[in-house]
Design an enzyme around this catalytic site. Sequence first.
Site, PDB file in Angstrom:
ATOM      1  N   GLU A 176       1.256  -0.884  -0.329  1.00  0.00           N
ATOM      2  CA  GLU A 176      -0.235  -0.072  -0.392  1.00  0.00           C
ATOM      3  C   GLU A 176       0.703   1.099  -0.184  1.00  0.00           C
ATOM      4  O   GLU A 176       1.647   1.298   0.318  1.00  0.00           O
ATOM      5  CB  GLU A 176      -0.827   0.311   1.137  1.00  0.00           C
ATOM      6  CG  GLU A 176      -2.264  -0.206   1.181  1.00  0.00           C
ATOM      7  CD  GLU A 176      -2.844   0.824   0.537  1.00  0.00           C
ATOM      8  OE1 GLU A 176      -2.385   1.321  -0.315  1.00  0.00           O
ATOM      9  OE2 GLU A 176      -4.479   0.831   0.609  1.00  0.00           O
ATOM     10  N   ASP A 177       0.493   2.007  -0.671  1.00  0.00           N
ATOM     11  CA  ASP A 177       1.185   3.462  -0.912  1.00  0.00           C
ATOM     12  C   ASP A 177       0.710   4.446   1.114  1.00  0.00           C
ATOM     13  O   ASP A 177       2.106   4.479   1.218  1.00  0.00           O
ATOM     14  CB  ASP A 177       0.887   4.436  -1.713  1.00  0.00           C
ATOM     15  CG  ASP A 177      -1.200   4.631  -1.735  1.00  0.00           C
ATOM     16  OD1 ASP A 177      -1.617   4.067  -0.986  1.00  0.00           O
ATOM     17  OD2 ASP A 177      -0.956   5.376  -2.938  1.00  0.00           O
ATOM     18  N   ASP A 204      -4.469   5.305   5.894  1.00  0.00           N
ATOM     19  CA  ASP A 204      -4.784   6.681   7.361  1.00  0.00           C
ATOM     20  C   ASP A 204      -5.844   5.897   7.817  1.00  0.00           C
ATOM     21  O   ASP A 204      -5.414   5.251   9.109  1.00  0.00           O
ATOM     22  CB  ASP A 204      -4.573   8.226   6.918  1.00  0.00           C
ATOM     23  CG  ASP A 204      -5.709   7.682   5.358  1.00  0.00           C
ATOM     24  OD1 ASP A 204      -6.547   6.609   5.049  1.00  0.00           O
ATOM     25  OD2 ASP A 204      -5.155   8.618   4.331  1.00  0.00           O
ATOM     26  N   PHE A 249      -2.233  16.106   4.377  1.00  0.00           N
ATOM     27  CA  PHE A 249      -2.662  15.742   2.750  1.00  0.00           C
ATOM     28  C   PHE A 249      -1.771  15.356   2.495  1.00  0.00           C
ATOM     29  O   PHE A 249      -1.071  16.319   2.099  1.00  0.00           O
ATOM     30  CB  PHE A 249      -3.842  16.643   2.110  1.00  0.00           C
ATOM     31  CG  PHE A 249      -4.235  15.466   1.156  1.00  0.00           C
ATOM     32  CD1 PHE A 249      -5.883  15.197   1.047  1.00  0.00           C
ATOM     33  CD2 PHE A 249      -4.100  16.271   0.150  1.00  0.00           C
ATOM     34  CE1 PHE A 249      -5.685  14.311  -0.062  1.00  0.00           C
ATOM     35  CE2 PHE A 249      -4.062  15.660  -1.153  1.00  0.00           C
ATOM     36  CZ  PHE A 249      -5.465  14.642  -1.181  1.00  0.00           C
ATOM     37  N   ARG A 265       0.869  12.706  -9.142  1.00  0.00           N
ATOM     38  CA  ARG A 265       0.746  11.132  -9.202  1.00  0.00           C
ATOM     39  C   ARG A 265       2.556  10.986  -8.959  1.00  0.00           C
ATOM     40  O   ARG A 265       3.531  10.504  -9.141  1.00  0.00           O
ATOM     41  CB  ARG A 265       0.348  10.053 -10.482  1.00  0.00           C
ATOM     42  CG  ARG A 265      -1.253   9.911  -8.868  1.00  0.00           C
ATOM     43  CD  ARG A 265      -1.869   8.425 -10.071  1.00  0.00           C
ATOM     44  NE  ARG A 265      -3.488   9.066  -9.915  1.00  0.00           N
ATOM     45  CZ  ARG A 265      -3.895   8.229  -8.610  1.00  0.00           C
ATOM     46  NH1 ARG A 265      -3.436   8.027  -7.407  1.00  0.00           N
ATOM     47  NH2 ARG A 265      -5.620   8.648  -8.180  1.00  0.00           N
TER      48      ARG A 265
END
Length: 369
Positions: free
Chosen positions: A100-101, A104, A153, A166
């Site tokens: 997973e990147d 949260d 964020f 991205r």
Amino acid sequence: MIKLHDKVFTPYLREEQILAAVEKMAVEIAKDYQHETPIFVGVLNGAFMFVSDFLKAYQHPCQVSFVRLSSYHGLTSTGIVEALLDVPEDINGRSVIILEDVIDTGRTLKKLVHLFSKTNVKEFKIASLFYKPDVYSGEYSIDYVGMEIPDNFIVGYGLDYNELGRNLREVYQLKQNNMINLVLFGKPGAGKGTQAGFLKENYNLKHISTGDVFRYNIKNGTELGKLAKSYIDRGDLVPDEVTINMLKDEVEKNPDAAGFIFDGFPRTTAQAEALDNFLESKDMQINATIALEADDDILVARLLERGKESGRTDDQDEDKIRNRFDEYNQKTAPLRAYYEKQGKFHSINGIGEISQITERLSVVVNSLS
Ligand code: AMP
């Protein structure tokens, strides 16, 4: 600083820091799995860059596959996550490690665990490059973490803001817009520079005095200094174009500032408009314009006194001083109406002890947040 859609982002993690975290994860996972052939499952879209660099760092037998999950727009508090690309086939009896990147809240992770719970894998592990422990509310513990980060964020390195960002090699974070930007307004000698000195300490702001920048350039014999000198010597304003460009450069030099005190700028309506446009392009704004008020005769006496100590030639001659007041009355005074219209104009009595005046200013600044 970069802008994606309507938001401004500032650099947060450099490429080397990210790659070091990826490398560390590859080493950790290799320790546990190098004697078998695990299946790494990247979670699209965000993890594509991480998966790529991870595999380059993991030089042992392995397979790679992807799942794709999508959150509906306008997530409810429970969050609806949909699988667009399902679990790979033939994974029964194999060790699966999810890549997973970022994790949260844990909403996506919950869906992943659910997806794989229907399979018959040997082992199921989660590896996340970034992890936000402050907001994670899931039950599943994360097996491998590249880096713990606060709940800001972030974009870049595969992560997006509405699909942009991205392809950035570094990670940027959303710029929180809690800056305080002040204009100190008032005639020469009103005490703007003195008060800016206190305000910048108390509120951690960057002080930009256009007069100081000009004097610095004159002292160092730069082109800008040569250009400005004749105007300053007469007590005239330096042309707007020159001053505006110089001011922009000063702001650009301080991308991390918590806010600015503009002292001696703007001095014309054109400068005020240019400042507003420039700040808006950076998602910033003026919060308040504070005028220090004092009578001309008091100011002349102050300036002549200052001229003796500082050697500033424009402070040593009453005619030049009066000319600066004329320039102020003609060109700068109309800015009062400009800022009043925006509801940002505040007036302070500039006569009294320095500390009393600082106190009056602080009352205004404290009322802003
Ligand atoms: P100050 O130190 O603010 O009193 O500025 C000294 C001199 O620098 C002024 O009299 C002007 O000649 C020049 N100057 C400073 N700020 C500006 C500005 N915003 N626009 C034009 N000229 C300026």
